[in-house]
Every structure is written in structure tokens, then in C-alpha cells.
Design a protein around this motif. Structure first.
Motif, PDB file in Angstrom:
ATOM      1  N   LYS A 178    -102.731  77.232  30.463  1.00  0.00           N
ATOM      2  CA  LYS A 178    -102.146  76.988  29.153  1.00  0.00           C
ATOM      3  C   LYS A 178    -101.143  78.071  28.752  1.00  0.00           C
ATOM      4  CE  LYS A 178    -102.882  75.292  24.692  1.00  0.00           C
ATOM      5  NZ  LYS A 178    -103.544  74.235  23.978  1.00  0.00           N
ATOM      6  N   LEU A 179    -101.559  79.338  28.963  1.00  0.00           N
ATOM      7  CA  LEU A 179    -100.727  80.458  28.554  1.00  0.00           C
ATOM      8  C   LEU A 179     -99.414  80.464  29.317  1.00  0.00           C
ATOM      9  CD1 LEU A 179    -101.260  82.612  26.493  1.00  0.00           C
ATOM     10  CD2 LEU A 179    -101.857  84.161  28.339  1.00  0.00           C
ATOM     11  N   ARG A 180     -99.514  80.238  30.636  1.00  0.00           N
ATOM     12  CA  ARG A 180     -98.318  80.206  31.472  1.00  0.00           C
ATOM     13  C   ARG A 180     -97.415  79.041  31.045  1.00  0.00           C
ATOM     14  NH1 ARG A 180     -97.878  80.773  37.937  1.00  0.00           N
ATOM     15  NH2 ARG A 180     -97.248  82.839  37.360  1.00  0.00           N
ATOM     16  N   THR A 181     -98.009  77.905  30.762  1.00  0.00           N
ATOM     17  CA  THR A 181     -97.226  76.758  30.299  1.00  0.00           C
ATOM     18  C   THR A 181     -96.459  77.105  29.037  1.00  0.00           C
ATOM     19  OG1 THR A 181     -98.888  75.280  31.207  1.00  0.00           O
ATOM     20  CG2 THR A 181     -97.357  74.336  29.614  1.00  0.00           C
ATOM     21  N   ILE A 182     -97.141  77.794  28.105  1.00  0.00           N
ATOM     22  CA  ILE A 182     -96.482  78.148  26.839  1.00  0.00           C
ATOM     23  C   ILE A 182     -95.314  79.089  27.081  1.00  0.00           C
ATOM     24  CG2 ILE A 182     -96.793  79.410  24.674  1.00  0.00           C
ATOM     25  CD1 ILE A 182     -99.635  78.234  24.590  1.00  0.00           C
ATOM     26  N   PHE A 183     -95.548  80.145  27.864  1.00  0.00           N
ATOM     27  CA  PHE A 183     -94.508  81.160  28.026  1.00  0.00           C
ATOM     28  C   PHE A 183     -93.392  80.740  28.978  1.00  0.00           C
ATOM     29  CE2 PHE A 183     -97.551  84.033  26.018  1.00  0.00           C
ATOM     30  CZ  PHE A 183     -96.698  84.714  25.180  1.00  0.00           C
ATOM     31  N   LYS A 184     -93.743  79.931  29.991  1.00  0.00           N
ATOM     32  CA  LYS A 184     -92.719  79.609  30.994  1.00  0.00           C
ATOM     33  C   LYS A 184     -92.031  78.273  30.723  1.00  0.00           C
ATOM     34  CE  LYS A 184     -93.052  83.092  33.722  1.00  0.00           C
ATOM     35  NZ  LYS A 184     -93.319  83.640  35.033  1.00  0.00           N
ATOM     36  N   ILE A 185     -92.696  77.381  30.028  1.00  0.00           N
ATOM     37  CA  ILE A 185     -92.128  76.037  29.851  1.00  0.00           C
ATOM     38  C   ILE A 185     -91.791  75.758  28.381  1.00  0.00           C
ATOM     39  CG2 ILE A 185     -92.486  73.562  30.184  1.00  0.00           C
ATOM     40  CD1 ILE A 185     -92.454  75.037  32.823  1.00  0.00           C
ATOM     41  N   VAL A 186     -92.796  75.870  27.506  1.00  0.00           N
ATOM     42  CA  VAL A 186     -92.618  75.402  26.132  1.00  0.00           C
ATOM     43  C   VAL A 186     -91.679  76.311  25.332  1.00  0.00           C
ATOM     44  CG1 VAL A 186     -93.786  74.758  24.011  1.00  0.00           C
ATOM     45  CG2 VAL A 186     -94.905  74.362  26.201  1.00  0.00           C
ATOM     46  N   LEU A 187     -91.939  77.619  25.367  1.00  0.00           N
ATOM     47  CA  LEU A 187     -91.097  78.536  24.584  1.00  0.00           C
ATOM     48  C   LEU A 187     -89.639  78.526  25.048  1.00  0.00           C
ATOM     49  CD1 LEU A 187     -93.387  81.611  23.794  1.00  0.00           C
ATOM     50  CD2 LEU A 187     -92.404  79.987  22.192  1.00  0.00           C
ATOM     51  N   PRO A 188     -89.374  78.568  26.386  1.00  0.00           N
ATOM     52  CA  PRO A 188     -87.965  78.482  26.788  1.00  0.00           C
ATOM     53  C   PRO A 188     -87.293  77.194  26.313  1.00  0.00           C
ATOM     54  CG  PRO A 188     -89.298  79.221  28.622  1.00  0.00           C
ATOM     55  CD  PRO A 188     -90.250  78.851  27.530  1.00  0.00           C
ATOM     56  N   ALA A 189     -88.022  76.091  26.353  1.00  0.00           N
ATOM     57  CA  ALA A 189     -87.436  74.824  25.918  1.00  0.00           C
ATOM     58  C   ALA A 189     -87.146  74.843  24.416  1.00  0.00           C
ATOM     59  CB  ALA A 189     -88.360  73.670  26.264  1.00  0.00           C
ATOM     60  N   ALA A 190     -87.931  75.630  23.680  1.00  0.00           N
ATOM     61  CA  ALA A 190     -87.786  75.649  22.221  1.00  0.00           C
ATOM     62  C   ALA A 190     -86.847  76.755  21.745  1.00  0.00           C
ATOM     63  CB  ALA A 190     -89.161  75.826  21.570  1.00  0.00           C
ATOM     64  N   THR A 191     -86.267  77.514  22.674  1.00  0.00           N
ATOM     65  CA  THR A 191     -85.481  78.696  22.301  1.00  0.00           C
ATOM     66  C   THR A 191     -84.375  78.441  21.266  1.00  0.00           C
ATOM     67  OG1 THR A 191     -85.927  79.625  24.452  1.00  0.00           O
ATOM     68  CG2 THR A 191     -84.181  80.661  23.203  1.00  0.00           C
ATOM     69  N   PRO A 192     -83.541  77.407  21.445  1.00  0.00           N
ATOM     70  CA  PRO A 192     -82.475  77.220  20.442  1.00  0.00           C
ATOM     71  C   PRO A 192     -83.021  77.062  19.025  1.00  0.00           C
ATOM     72  CG  PRO A 192     -82.131  75.786  22.333  1.00  0.00           C
ATOM     73  CD  PRO A 192     -83.478  76.395  22.512  1.00  0.00           C
ATOM     74  N   GLY A 193     -84.084  76.290  18.872  1.00  0.00           N
ATOM     75  CA  GLY A 193     -84.676  76.092  17.546  1.00  0.00           C
ATOM     76  C   GLY A 193     -85.216  77.382  16.976  1.00  0.00           C
ATOM     77  N   ILE A 194     -85.847  78.184  17.843  1.00  0.00           N
ATOM     78  CA  ILE A 194     -86.389  79.471  17.402  1.00  0.00           C
ATOM     79  C   ILE A 194     -85.251  80.381  16.970  1.00  0.00           C
ATOM     80  CG2 ILE A 194     -87.676  81.519  18.118  1.00  0.00           C
ATOM     81  CD1 ILE A 194     -89.186  79.717  20.108  1.00  0.00           C
ATOM     82  N   LEU A 195     -84.191  80.382  17.769  1.00  0.00           N
ATOM     83  CA  LEU A 195     -83.021  81.197  17.468  1.00  0.00           C
ATOM     84  C   LEU A 195     -82.430  80.829  16.107  1.00  0.00           C
ATOM     85  CD1 LEU A 195     -82.256  83.253  19.581  1.00  0.00           C
ATOM     86  CD2 LEU A 195     -80.226  81.904  20.070  1.00  0.00           C
ATOM     87  N   ALA A 196     -82.395  79.539  15.823  1.00  0.00           N
ATOM     88  CA  ALA A 196     -81.861  79.084  14.536  1.00  0.00           C
ATOM     89  C   ALA A 196     -82.666  79.707  13.399  1.00  0.00           C
ATOM     90  CB  ALA A 196     -81.898  77.568  14.454  1.00  0.00           C
ATOM     91  N   GLY A 197     -83.992  79.739  13.549  1.00  0.00           N
ATOM     92  CA  GLY A 197     -84.846  80.355  12.534  1.00  0.00           C
ATOM     93  C   GLY A 197     -84.590  81.836  12.407  1.00  0.00           C
ATOM     94  N   VAL A 198     -84.424  82.502  13.567  1.00  0.00           N
ATOM     95  CA  VAL A 198     -84.178  83.943  13.562  1.00  0.00           C
ATOM     96  C   VAL A 198     -82.864  84.248  12.841  1.00  0.00           C
ATOM     97  CG1 VAL A 198     -83.647  85.926  15.024  1.00  0.00           C
ATOM     98  CG2 VAL A 198     -85.546  84.426  15.614  1.00  0.00           C
ATOM     99  N   ILE A 199     -81.835  83.431  13.101  1.00  0.00           N
ATOM    100  CA  ILE A 199     -80.539  83.669  12.455  1.00  0.00           C
ATOM    101  C   ILE A 199     -80.632  83.466  10.945  1.00  0.00           C
ATOM    102  CG2 ILE A 199     -78.192  82.765  12.252  1.00  0.00           C
ATOM    103  CD1 ILE A 199     -78.281  82.416  15.282  1.00  0.00           C
ATOM    104  N   LEU A 200     -81.410  82.471  10.538  1.00  0.00           N
ATOM    105  CA  LEU A 200     -81.643  82.277   9.110  1.00  0.00           C
ATOM    106  C   LEU A 200     -82.268  83.531   8.502  1.00  0.00           C
ATOM    107  CD1 LEU A 200     -80.953  79.447   8.052  1.00  0.00           C
ATOM    108  CD2 LEU A 200     -83.396  79.059   7.728  1.00  0.00           C
ATOM    109  N   GLY A 201     -83.218  84.104   9.254  1.00  0.00           N
ATOM    110  CA  GLY A 201     -83.859  85.347   8.816  1.00  0.00           C
ATOM    111  C   GLY A 201     -82.857  86.486   8.725  1.00  0.00           C
ATOM    112  N   VAL A 202     -81.995  86.595   9.738  1.00  0.00           N
ATOM    113  CA  VAL A 202     -80.965  87.640   9.739  1.00  0.00           C
ATOM    114  C   VAL A 202     -80.091  87.513   8.488  1.00  0.00           C
ATOM    115  CG1 VAL A 202     -78.920  88.518  10.917  1.00  0.00           C
ATOM    116  CG2 VAL A 202     -80.920  87.871  12.243  1.00  0.00           C
ATOM    117  N   GLY A 203     -79.719  86.279   8.167  1.00  0.00           N
ATOM    118  CA  GLY A 203     -78.895  86.035   6.986  1.00  0.00           C
ATOM    119  C   GLY A 203     -79.571  86.540   5.728  1.00  0.00           C
ATOM    120  N   ARG A 204     -80.870  86.302   5.634  1.00  0.00           N
ATOM    121  CA  ARG A 204     -81.580  86.762   4.436  1.00  0.00           C
ATOM    122  C   ARG A 204     -81.616  88.278   4.364  1.00  0.00           C
ATOM    123  NH1 ARG A 204     -86.802  83.819   2.046  1.00  0.00           N
ATOM    124  NH2 ARG A 204     -86.196  85.120   0.300  1.00  0.00           N
ATOM    125  N   VAL A 205     -81.823  88.933   5.509  1.00  0.00           N
ATOM    126  CA  VAL A 205     -81.860  90.401   5.516  1.00  0.00           C
ATOM    127  C   VAL A 205     -80.497  90.965   5.101  1.00  0.00           C
ATOM    128  CG1 VAL A 205     -82.123  92.450   6.966  1.00  0.00           C
ATOM    129  CG2 VAL A 205     -83.659  90.510   7.282  1.00  0.00           C
TER     130      VAL A 205
END
Lengths: 280, 276
Positions: A178-205
């Protein structure tokens, strides 16, 4: 549409005019804001504003720029891992509809709604006073980390939900845990969406002022380390304006702030387009 | 690792818990010393004379928020309807990112815009300093626009097209179908957006400080200066000590309670919307 009563047609015209007017007003307001900032600020942008050290003669905004970068980095250092891991828990581990999950959602939603001045007072009471950090970059960053935590959490959770289950099943089928699936498959696939959230956070800071004045303080230099006080660009702009001596430089700072925000928005639009393409 | 993930998820619970404890533990004793009635109902704020009544600030915060809502709701909801049903595609491609930009502009920049454009406009038409409740209402109204527009547009787009088509089939115009059928169906989502806007308006600090005048007196006119709760905290926290400082923290507590009530309303409405 052919057998309309005249009354219906008249009403339709009025309503149509109303919504068009509203759309145009919204657009006009944005244009006027951007133009006002540029017209009043651009003439005051001079090379001396970017001197390495601030003094009362050059009123440099360079230290504030560096402090803003430090503040963004520091607060992300805390908020990004915690936010992403929380979202992993909510999306990948927690049982749907459990009371615990509902409670976490409720608290993160509440956190989203709290105004920055409340975060500022809390940061002052907890980090500056109770933890004896004094006015410092660290106290400011911890305060802002709490502020942007729900933003990153939410974006990551949505991104994780958008990853198709077949990815996970394929990975499990190949024998990954499960852990390997999350780190190697799921999180990389979700990276753009995560990045969008991070940039929103950067904007607020970048735009934050009220939460920083009484946590990170308003010293106009680059602090020696993160236990020192320093003002970010937004705080710099406010401080110049309250001091009333260097209002022109305050306007110039507004231009810099606006440009940063526009760049951040462009990046997040680009990412959003990528996400949409990937989902189609 | 699951424990680590779960622990991270608990941080937001911990954060809310700590915020409540620190605010109430530091604010309530001061409030008790002043007297709850004198603090919440007192109309005079004069720290030098040990008079700490924040009623003028509470009233100002509420009135400014109402003013902002009038502007924000009318323009915001209509713009959302425009975006969802009337906007040509090419214009949408410009307007939508524009609204996102509006959401990202820092509040100090809004304050600056208010000073440069709105305040002089009020000064020239109504006289006086221009730093006024009206200026704050206009700027806050603009600031909550993106929140209301985005939430309302999402809610409008979530209404099944069959509603709209059914209404068209009954002979109603495009406009009438949208205003009489689709908008009412999206009601709870639109209200949720409005409530988020209330939270933003009542909690906004920097822009208000720059344009509202900050006089700590009962608001008596749209064109007079007012001081909101948020402004009160930031303006005086820098030099306040002892009971004065506690009174300012207590002001934050009052604001926090307002926000909690607004949040509860928001969750109730949002859940209602999800059930549809």
C-alpha cells in the motif's frame, strides 16, 4: 420561442441587460484596480529600490523580497508535508463516512474560515509569547503554515480522489504494498493537483499582512537567522504607508506584489489546464 | 506509516483546539475584569481612561459587512449567472482568470486602490475626509466578489440541465428559465457562497484600516469614519499593555465567536446543498 408574450420578451431583455452589466462591472473593476496600481506605482520603481540593504535613503524593498521568499519556503516546509500526509490519510486510509473523518473535515473547514488577524493574535500568544520565539520569521511561518494547511489539504485530497482506482489495483496486482503504491503511483499521478494547492498557499503567504505584523514583526532588514524579525513585501507596503514618509515606495511595492500575484495565477492556470487535459 | 498520516490529519484538530484555548484563556479574564456588559455593551473606547466598550466596533463591523454584502451579492450573483449561462466562450476565457486574480490580490493592495480611487471619489462627491464606512463597504464588496461568484457559478452549473430544458419546453424564455427555475434550484449553494463572503468581510483587516477612518465612535453616517473590530486589534496591539492588551485580545475573541457562528451556518447550508 416563437409564441412569446411581449411581456416575457421585455422581461428577458431586462434580465439579459442586468447580467451583462454585472459581468462588465466585474471586469471593469479588475481593470481599474490593475491600472491604478500600475499608473501610480510604476513611475516610482527605481534601481535604488533593489539595493541589498535597506536604509532610510534608498527605502529598498529587496530585503522584504528575500524575506517573502524565506517566509514562503519556511511555511511550506511545515504546511506541505503535513497537508499532503493528512490528505493521504483522508483519501487512502480512512473509512468513508467515519465520525473521525467528518471531524477532521469540520476542523479544516473551520480553519479555512478564520480571518488572518485571528491567526495573527493566536501566533502572537502561542509562538511569540508562550514558546518564547519573540517576533521572528519562525513564529510568522508557523502561523502562516496553519493558515495554508487546509488549502493544501483540500487540493491534495481532491487530486488523490481524481486518480483512477485502476492505478492502485494495477500496482497492487504487480505485488506492490500500500505504502509503495501511494508514494510511487498515486502521489506522482496527483502531483499537478497538489501543486495547484501549494501555489494557492504561496499566494496567501505572499499577500498576508495581518497575521505577520505581530508574529514576524516589521524589521526592514534580512534577519541573520529564522529567529530574527523581518517584514515581507506586503508588510513592507503597509509599514511604509503607516509611517507616512515613503508613500511613493509603498506604491512601487504594490506593483511588485501585483506582478508576483499575476505570475502565480498564470502558473496555477497552466497547471489547471494540464489537470483538465489529463482528466479528459 | 498509517499512524504518521493519521497524526498529520490530527494537526488541524489540534490547531483549532489550541486557537480556542489561547484566545479564550487570554481574552476572557480581561473581559471579566472589565465586566462583560461594560465590554460588549459599552459605547466608549478610551483606554487611557480605562474605558473599554467595544459596541461601536461591533456595530461598525456588522454595518460594514452588510454594506459589502449588498454590493457583493447583487454584482456577484448576477456575474455568476452571466458566467454560467450568458458569457461568450472567448470572453469567459478572459473573465474567469480575471476573477481568480481578483481573489489573489493582497488586501493591502485593495486598501491602496481604495485610497487612490474610492476615497477621493467619496471626498469629491460627499465632502469630508472620504475615509468612511462607505469606502470600506465598496472595497469589501469588491473583495468578496470572487468568493460569491465562484461558489454561485459552481452551484448554478450543478443544477441538472433537465430543469432548464423542462422550463424551456413549457414556453419560458431562456432568461426566465434561468431566473425562475435554475437560480432557485441553486439557492443553497449561492447562500453558502454569500456566507463565506460574510466571513471574509467581517474578518478583513488591512484594507479596512487603510480606508475606513478608524474613529472609535458609534457609526452615525455612511460618510463618517468607523473602526471595525479587526482594525481595533491591529491599530493598538503594538503599544498596548496590561488590561488594554487583554481588551484587544478579548476583541479578537468576540470576532472569533462571530466567525464560529458564521462557519456553523456555512456547514449547515453546505450539507443541505449536498443532499440535493
Amino acid at each position: 420561442m416563437s409564441n412569446q408574450t411581449p411581456h416575457g420578451k421585455g422581461e428577458a431583455k431586462v434580465l439579459k441587460a442586468l447580467v451583462w452589466a454585472a459581468g462588465i462591472i466585474t471586469m471593469a473593476v479588475l481593470l481599474v484596480i490593475v491600472l491604478t496600481v500600475l499608473i501610480n506605482g510604476l513611475p516610482h520603481i527605481k534601481p535604488s529600490l533593489f539595493s541589498i540593504h535597506y536604509n532610510t535613503k534608498n527605502v529598498s524593498l529587496f530585503p522584504a523580497m528575500i524575506n517573502t521568499l524565506t517566509m514562503v519556503g519556511l511555511s511550506l516546509l511545515f504546511a506541505a508535508p503535513i497537508g499532503i500526509f493528512s490528505a493521504v490519510y483522508l483519501a487512502e486510509y480512512a473509512k468513508r463516512g467515519s465520525k473521525f473523518v467528518a471531524f477532521i473535515r469540520l476542523t479544516s473547514e473551520t480553519l479555512t474560515g478564520i480571518p488572518s488577524i485571528i491567526f495573527g493574535i493566536f501566533g502572537m500568544l502561542m509562538f511569540v509569547d508562550a514558546c518564547h520565539m519573540g517576533y521572528s520569521m519562525l513564529a510568522g511561518a508557523l502561523t502562516l503554515a496553519l493558515m495554508i494547511l487546509p488549502v493544501i489539504m483540500r487540493a491534495t485530497e481532491e487530486a488523490l480522489h481524481a486518480v483512477p482506482d485502476s492505478y492502485r489495483e494495477g500496482s497492487f496486482g504487480l505485488g506492490a504494498g500500500k505504502l509503495r503504491t501511494i508514494f510511487k503511483i498515486v502521489l506522482p499521478a496527483a502531483t499537478p493537483g497538489i501543486l495547484a494547492g501549494v501555489i494557492l498557499g504561496v499566494g496567501r503567504v505572499v499577500g498576508e499582512t495581518a497575521a505577520l505584523i505581530y508574529t514576524a514583526g516589521t524589521v526592514a532588514q534580512i534577519p541573520k537567522n529564522i529567529m530574527g524579525s523581518g517584514r515581507t513585501l506586503a508588510v513592507h507596503m503597509y509599514s511604509l504607508w503607516t509611517e507616512g514618509m515613503n508613500v511613493d515606495q509603498s506604491y512601487a511595492t504594490a506593483v511588485v506584489l501585483l506582478v508576483v500575484v499575476i505570475i502565480l495565477n498564470l502558473i496555477s492556470d497552466l497547471i489547471a489546464k494540464k489537470v483538465n487535459k489529463a482528466n479528459q | 506509516m498509517q499512524v504518521v498520516f493519521a497524526a498529520c490529519a490530527c494537526i488541524s484538530i489540534l490547531a483549532i483546539f489550541l486557537i480556542c484555548i489561547f484566545l479564550f484563556a487570554n481574552g476572557l479574564p480581561g473581559m471579566a475584569k472589565i465586566g462583560f456588559g461594560k465590554f460588549l455593551g459599552g459605547t466608549v473606547w478610551r483606554p487611557a481612561n480605562n474605558l473599554y466598550g467595544i459596541l461601536p466596533m461591533i456595530v461598525a463591523s456588522i454595518e460594514v459587512t452588510i454594506g459589502a454584502l449588498i454590493i457583493g451579492i447583487v454584482i456577484g450573483v448576477l456575474t455568476a449567472i452571466f458566467l454560467a449561462f450568458f458569457c461568450p466562450k472567448k470572453l469567459y476565457a478572459v473573465l474567469k482568470p480575471g476573477i481568480n486574480l481578483l481573489a489573489g490580490i493582497p488586501s493591502v493592495v485593495y486598501g491602496f486602490f481604495g485610497l487612490m480611487v474610492v476615497v477621493p471619489m467619496i471626498r469629491n462627491t460627499a465632502g469630508g475626509a472620504g475615509l468612511s464606512m462607505l469606502a470600506a463597504c465598496i472595497i469589501l464588496g469588491i473583495m468578496i466578489l470572487p468568493t460569491i461568484i465562484t461558489m454561485s457559478e459552481t452551484a448554478l452549473r450543478a443544477v441538472p440541465t433537465s430543469y432548464y430544458e423542462g422550463s424551456l419546453g413549457l414556453g419560458a424564455t431562456h432568461e426566465r428559465s434561468i431566473f425562475r427555475v435554475v437560480v432557485p434550484a441553486a439557492k443553497s449553494g449561492i447562500f453558502a457562497g454569500i456566507i463565506l463572503g460574510v466571513g471574509r468581510a467581517i474578518g478583513e483587516t488591512m484594507a479596512v484600516i487603510m480606508i475606513a477612518g478608524n474613529q472609535a465612535v458609534m457609526p452615525h453616517s455612511l460618510f463618517a469614519g468607523v473602526r471595525t473590530m479587526t482594525a481595533n486589534i491591529v491599530l493598538e496591539m503594538g503599544y498596548a499593555t496590561d488590561l488594554h492588551r487583554q481588551a484587544l485580545i478579548a476583541t479578537a475573541v468576540v470576532l472569533f465567536v462571530f466567525i464560529l457562528i458564521i462557519n456553523i451556518c456555512f456547514s449547515i447550508l453546505k450539507n443541505k446543498g449536498d443532499h440535493h
